[in-house]
Enzyme design. Structure first.
Site, PDB file in Angstrom:
ATOM      1  N   GLU A  43     187.027 -11.152  67.182  1.00  0.00           N
ATOM      2  CA  GLU A  43     187.088 -10.553  65.850  1.00  0.00           C
ATOM      3  C   GLU A  43     187.397  -9.072  66.005  1.00  0.00           C
ATOM      4  O   GLU A  43     186.615  -8.336  66.612  1.00  0.00           O
ATOM      5  CB  GLU A  43     185.751 -10.732  65.134  1.00  0.00           C
ATOM      6  CG  GLU A  43     185.578  -9.863  63.904  1.00  0.00           C
ATOM      7  CD  GLU A  43     184.127  -9.728  63.453  1.00  0.00           C
ATOM      8  OE1 GLU A  43     183.857  -8.847  62.617  1.00  0.00           O
ATOM      9  OE2 GLU A  43     183.271 -10.492  63.938  1.00  0.00           O
ATOM     10  N   LYS A 132     178.598 -16.937  57.921  1.00  0.00           N
ATOM     11  CA  LYS A 132     178.035 -15.943  58.838  1.00  0.00           C
ATOM     12  C   LYS A 132     176.711 -15.414  58.295  1.00  0.00           C
ATOM     13  O   LYS A 132     176.657 -14.864  57.181  1.00  0.00           O
ATOM     14  CB  LYS A 132     179.023 -14.779  59.023  1.00  0.00           C
ATOM     15  CG  LYS A 132     178.540 -13.744  60.030  1.00  0.00           C
ATOM     16  CD  LYS A 132     179.592 -12.678  60.272  1.00  0.00           C
ATOM     17  CE  LYS A 132     179.587 -11.602  59.215  1.00  0.00           C
ATOM     18  NZ  LYS A 132     180.407 -10.429  59.595  1.00  0.00           N
ATOM     19  N   GLY A 181     178.385  -8.627  69.656  1.00  0.00           N
ATOM     20  CA  GLY A 181     178.962  -7.290  69.614  1.00  0.00           C
ATOM     21  C   GLY A 181     178.516  -6.401  70.744  1.00  0.00           C
ATOM     22  O   GLY A 181     178.988  -6.498  71.870  1.00  0.00           O
TER      23      GLY A 181
END
Length: 218
Positions: A43, A132, A181
């Site tokens: 992403e 999500k 992340g």
């Protein structure tokens, strides 16, 4: 590439690496490091300067060898621009019906961000492919399990706070994928892209072990 093919590829490779960087060059280096380490679903957050150019470059560079999507997409216009740049999935921190409709119109996967059971249901009713749960670190794996008690059919993906240490718990609580992340890409901030690759390999190994344990238990 049709949406079903994209969705199946994400579910087969359910670690979504989140690329967020201060400039396009750093974003490309992060993406290269992740892909080298085996995380091929990425992403690209549009908080990254020239994020659409990053998406175009990665799509051109890797073709079908990587699945590139756009993140932090807040409206339908940005979703369409992202799709034109080559994005095969669209992630948002929030729920917007028009973003989901745009994704469905052009046969790309939509992943809106939600935080409550009401939002999960609304997102699914609107045609979201994966929902999500964001921010994941504000809730933890137990919250995902709680959501799935009344909504066992909901395809949930936590994003935020997923680490090597707790990824197993997220999948055990019903996640169909995870967004990863800082625990993956943080070394890139100091230019240590080799460490990012090592992190990616560690996540891939951990996923393999989770799947092996799941197969054994069944």
């Amino acid at each position: 590439m049709q949406k079903l093919t994209i969705l199946n590829a994400i579910l087969q490779n359910p670690i979504v690496g989140i690329i967020r960087a201060p400039d396009a060059d750093a974003a490309l280096q992060l993406a290269d490091a992740c892909i080298t380490g085996g995380i091929t679903v990425l992403e690209v957050s549009l908080t990254t300067p020239d994020g659409l150019d990053v998406i175009r470059s990665l799509v051109k560079r890797y073709g079908n060898d990587a699945m590139i999507g756009a993140g932090t997409v807040l409206d339908a216009a940005t979703a369409r621009l992202s799709i034109l740049a080559g994005s095969r999935f669209i992630l948002s921190p929030s729920f917007d019906v028009e973003v989901i409709q745009t994704c469905n119109r052009y046969q790309v996967v939509s992943m809106p961000g939600v935080a409550t059971a009401t939002e999960v249901v609304k997102a699914m009713e609107s045609g979201a492919d994966i929902v999500k749960v964001f921010p994941g670190d504000a809730f933890g794996p137990a919250y995902l399990k709680a959501l799935r008690a009344p909504l066992p059919h909901a395809p949930l993906m936590p994003s935020g706070g997923v680490t090597l240490e707790n990824m197993d718990a997220w999948f055990a609580c019903g996640a169909v994928a995870v967004g990863v992340g800082g625990s993956l890409t943080a070394p890139g901030a100091s230019g240590d892209y080799e460490k990012v690759t090592e992190n990616a390999k560690a996540f891939v190994r951990a996923l393999s072990q989770i799947r092996a344990r799941s197969n054994t238990s069944t």
